[in-house]
Design a protein around this motif. Structure first.
Motif, PDB file in Angstrom:
ATOM      1  N   GLN A  64       0.812  -1.221   0.000  1.00 21.25           N
ATOM      2  CA  GLN A  64       0.000   0.000   0.000  1.00 21.25           C
ATOM      3  C   GLN A  64       0.843   1.267   0.000  1.00 21.25           C
ATOM      4  OE1 GLN A  64      -2.626   0.312   3.351  1.00 21.25           O
ATOM      5  NE2 GLN A  64      -4.000   1.745   2.339  1.00 21.25           N
ATOM      6  N   THR A  65       0.372   2.269  -0.718  1.00 15.48           N
ATOM      7  CA  THR A  65       1.024   3.574  -0.751  1.00 15.48           C
ATOM      8  C   THR A  65       1.227   4.101   0.667  1.00 15.48           C
ATOM      9  OG1 THR A  65       0.104   4.124  -2.925  1.00 15.48           O
ATOM     10  CG2 THR A  65       0.766   5.972  -1.514  1.00 15.48           C
ATOM     11  N   GLN A 106       2.746  -0.486  -4.645  1.00 17.79           N
ATOM     12  CA  GLN A 106       1.638   0.198  -5.322  1.00 17.79           C
ATOM     13  C   GLN A 106       2.094   1.500  -5.966  1.00 17.79           C
ATOM     14  OE1 GLN A 106      -1.609   1.306  -2.727  1.00 17.79           O
ATOM     15  NE2 GLN A 106      -2.904   2.013  -4.401  1.00 17.79           N
ATOM     16  N   THR A 107       2.810   2.330  -5.202  1.00 20.43           N
ATOM     17  CA  THR A 107       3.284   3.612  -5.718  1.00 20.43           C
ATOM     18  C   THR A 107       4.200   3.418  -6.917  1.00 20.43           C
ATOM     19  OG1 THR A 107       3.131   4.617  -3.515  1.00 20.43           O
ATOM     20  CG2 THR A 107       4.543   5.714  -5.126  1.00 20.43           C
ATOM     21  N   GLU A 127       2.093   2.224  -9.943  1.00 22.35           N
ATOM     22  CA  GLU A 127       1.277   3.318 -10.468  1.00 22.35           C
ATOM     23  C   GLU A 127       2.129   4.338 -11.224  1.00 22.35           C
ATOM     24  OE1 GLU A 127      -2.454   3.348  -7.290  1.00 22.35           O
ATOM     25  OE2 GLU A 127      -0.761   4.706  -6.977  1.00 22.35           O
ATOM     26  N   THR A 133       1.479   5.279 -15.049  1.00 21.53           N
ATOM     27  CA  THR A 133       1.214   6.688 -15.342  1.00 21.53           C
ATOM     28  C   THR A 133       2.186   7.206 -16.398  1.00 21.53           C
ATOM     29  OG1 THR A 133       0.276   7.117 -13.153  1.00 21.53           O
ATOM     30  CG2 THR A 133       1.172   9.011 -14.342  1.00 21.53           C
ATOM     31  N   PRO A 172      -2.640   9.905 -15.095  1.00 19.37           N
ATOM     32  CA  PRO A 172      -2.633   9.177 -13.817  1.00 19.37           C
ATOM     33  C   PRO A 172      -3.391   7.855 -13.893  1.00 19.37           C
ATOM     34  CG  PRO A 172      -3.124  11.487 -13.473  1.00 19.37           C
ATOM     35  CD  PRO A 172      -3.172  11.270 -14.951  1.00 19.37           C
ATOM     36  N   ILE A 173      -2.753   6.797 -13.403  1.00 17.86           N
ATOM     37  CA  ILE A 173      -3.356   5.470 -13.322  1.00 17.86           C
ATOM     38  C   ILE A 173      -3.267   4.997 -11.876  1.00 17.86           C
ATOM     39  CG2 ILE A 173      -3.254   3.065 -14.074  1.00 17.86           C
ATOM     40  CD1 ILE A 173      -4.075   4.882 -16.325  1.00 17.86           C
ATOM     41  N   TYR A 174      -4.378   4.499 -11.353  1.00 21.73           N
ATOM     42  CA  TYR A 174      -4.420   4.021  -9.979  1.00 21.73           C
ATOM     43  C   TYR A 174      -4.812   2.544  -9.977  1.00 21.73           C
ATOM     44  CZ  TYR A 174      -4.516   9.046  -9.285  1.00 21.73           C
ATOM     45  OH  TYR A 174      -4.213  10.383  -9.331  1.00 21.73           O
ATOM     46  N   VAL A 175      -4.213   1.771  -9.086  1.00 18.60           N
ATOM     47  CA  VAL A 175      -4.452   0.327  -9.074  1.00 18.60           C
ATOM     48  C   VAL A 175      -5.023  -0.120  -7.726  1.00 18.60           C
ATOM     49  CG1 VAL A 175      -2.604  -0.099 -10.744  1.00 18.60           C
ATOM     50  CG2 VAL A 175      -2.099  -0.249  -8.290  1.00 18.60           C
ATOM     51  N   VAL A 176      -5.768  -1.224  -7.781  1.00 22.09           N
ATOM     52  CA  VAL A 176      -6.327  -1.868  -6.587  1.00 22.09           C
ATOM     53  C   VAL A 176      -5.847  -3.317  -6.602  1.00 22.09           C
ATOM     54  CG1 VAL A 176      -8.423  -2.595  -5.393  1.00 22.09           C
ATOM     55  CG2 VAL A 176      -8.359  -0.389  -6.582  1.00 22.09           C
ATOM     56  N   PHE A 229      -6.895  -1.899 -12.839  1.00 21.68           N
ATOM     57  CA  PHE A 229      -6.926  -0.462 -13.085  1.00 21.68           C
ATOM     58  C   PHE A 229      -7.943  -0.186 -14.180  1.00 21.68           C
ATOM     59  CE2 PHE A 229      -3.877  -2.088 -16.113  1.00 21.68           C
ATOM     60  CZ  PHE A 229      -4.044  -1.322 -17.265  1.00 21.68           C
TER      61      PHE A 229
END
Length: 259
Positions: A18-19, A27-28, A31, A35, A41-45, A63
């Motif tokens: 996790q960020t 994660q960071t 991403e 990006t 910007p692209i964010y992931v789960v 994403f």
């Protein structure tokens, strides 16, 4: 459009998945690579959050993007060139909008590696623990573990969850040779710190410092203070994340790269 990413990573250099406000995370880093490649910007789960120092042989994340894009070998290769060597994307594939990396997952499978011998090549990838362990007793403890569903005793006290129930599919110790042990455990979900605390407690059993009756009383107490210390993070690997066939079938022809 929603896409799943299958990736693996060595967690040694990261403050977990996790960020984090005060440290680098998987994660960071992922991403940032996405990006850079997409130019927006692209964010992931992810399927779950691994702790600092924990590794993943298989992890999934999803994403969303507005438009489909060409999934070529060169696209994934370019992402892997942007990423550091300890993170590898194996494939990317489209899924339905309702498919979710975390909530669609049906199981998570972890392994914990213990070695009695120090290795120049396995540093940070196994727990170097010299005392001999009785895996027969530890496997008897596993059988007790499988009889229960509430694992609050093995969860970090600050875990923000609505309940502490997990459905275990299996749990057992395997002796690879005289110097190596591997703990296998699979469940529909895991609590924060659960696997490492179970391993740390079972090490007490393996040294015959704790009886099986005492172990079961720990489970029944639902009190983290009764359990043993958590084993170090470096021996823990997320091995596999399971999904319904209809989710993974969409990625059966997905582009793959890396080892």
């Amino acid at each position: 459009m929603r896409y799943f990413i299958e990736l693996s990573y060595r967690g040694t250099a990261y403050h977990g998945w996790q960020t984090q406000a005060n440290g680098n995370s998987v994660q960071t880093t992922l991403e940032a690579a996405l990006t850079q490649r997409f130019g927006k910007p692209i964010y992931v789960v992810a399927s779950g959050r691994t702790d600092a120092g924990v590794h993943a042989r298989q992890q999934f994340a999803h994403f969303d993007v507005a438009e489909p894009f060409p999934l070529t070998d060169s696209f994934i290769y370019s992402l892997n060139c942007i990423l550091p060597e300890d993170i590898v994307i194996h494939r990317i594939f489209p899924v339905q909008e309702k498919d979710h990396a975390r909530f669609s997952a049906t199981f998570r499978y972890y392994q914990y590696l213990i070695s009695r011998q120090k290795s120049a090549f396995q540093s940070g990838l196994t727990y170097h623990f010299r005392p001999q362990l009785n895996e027969i007793l530890m496997n008897e403890a596993c059988q007790l573990l499988l009889q229960h569903t509430n694992f609050q005793s093995f969860s970090k006290a600050r875990a923000n969850v609505t309940h502490f129930h997990c459905r275990l599919d299996f749990a057992y110790w395997e002796r690879i040779n005289n110097d190596s042990l591997t703990f296998h455990i699979r469940a529909n979900r895991f609590l924060w710190g659960m696997v490492r605390t179970i391993v740390g407690t079972m090490i007490e059993i393996g040294q015959e410092r704790m009886t099986l009756d005492q172990f079961e009383q720990i489970i029944l107490s639902r009190d983290r203070n009764k359990a043993g210390r958590a084993a170090p993070a470096n021996g823990l690997f997320l091995i596999e994340v399971g999904y319904p066939e209809e989710v993974l079938e969409q990625g059966a022809g997905g582009r793959q790269q890396g080892e």
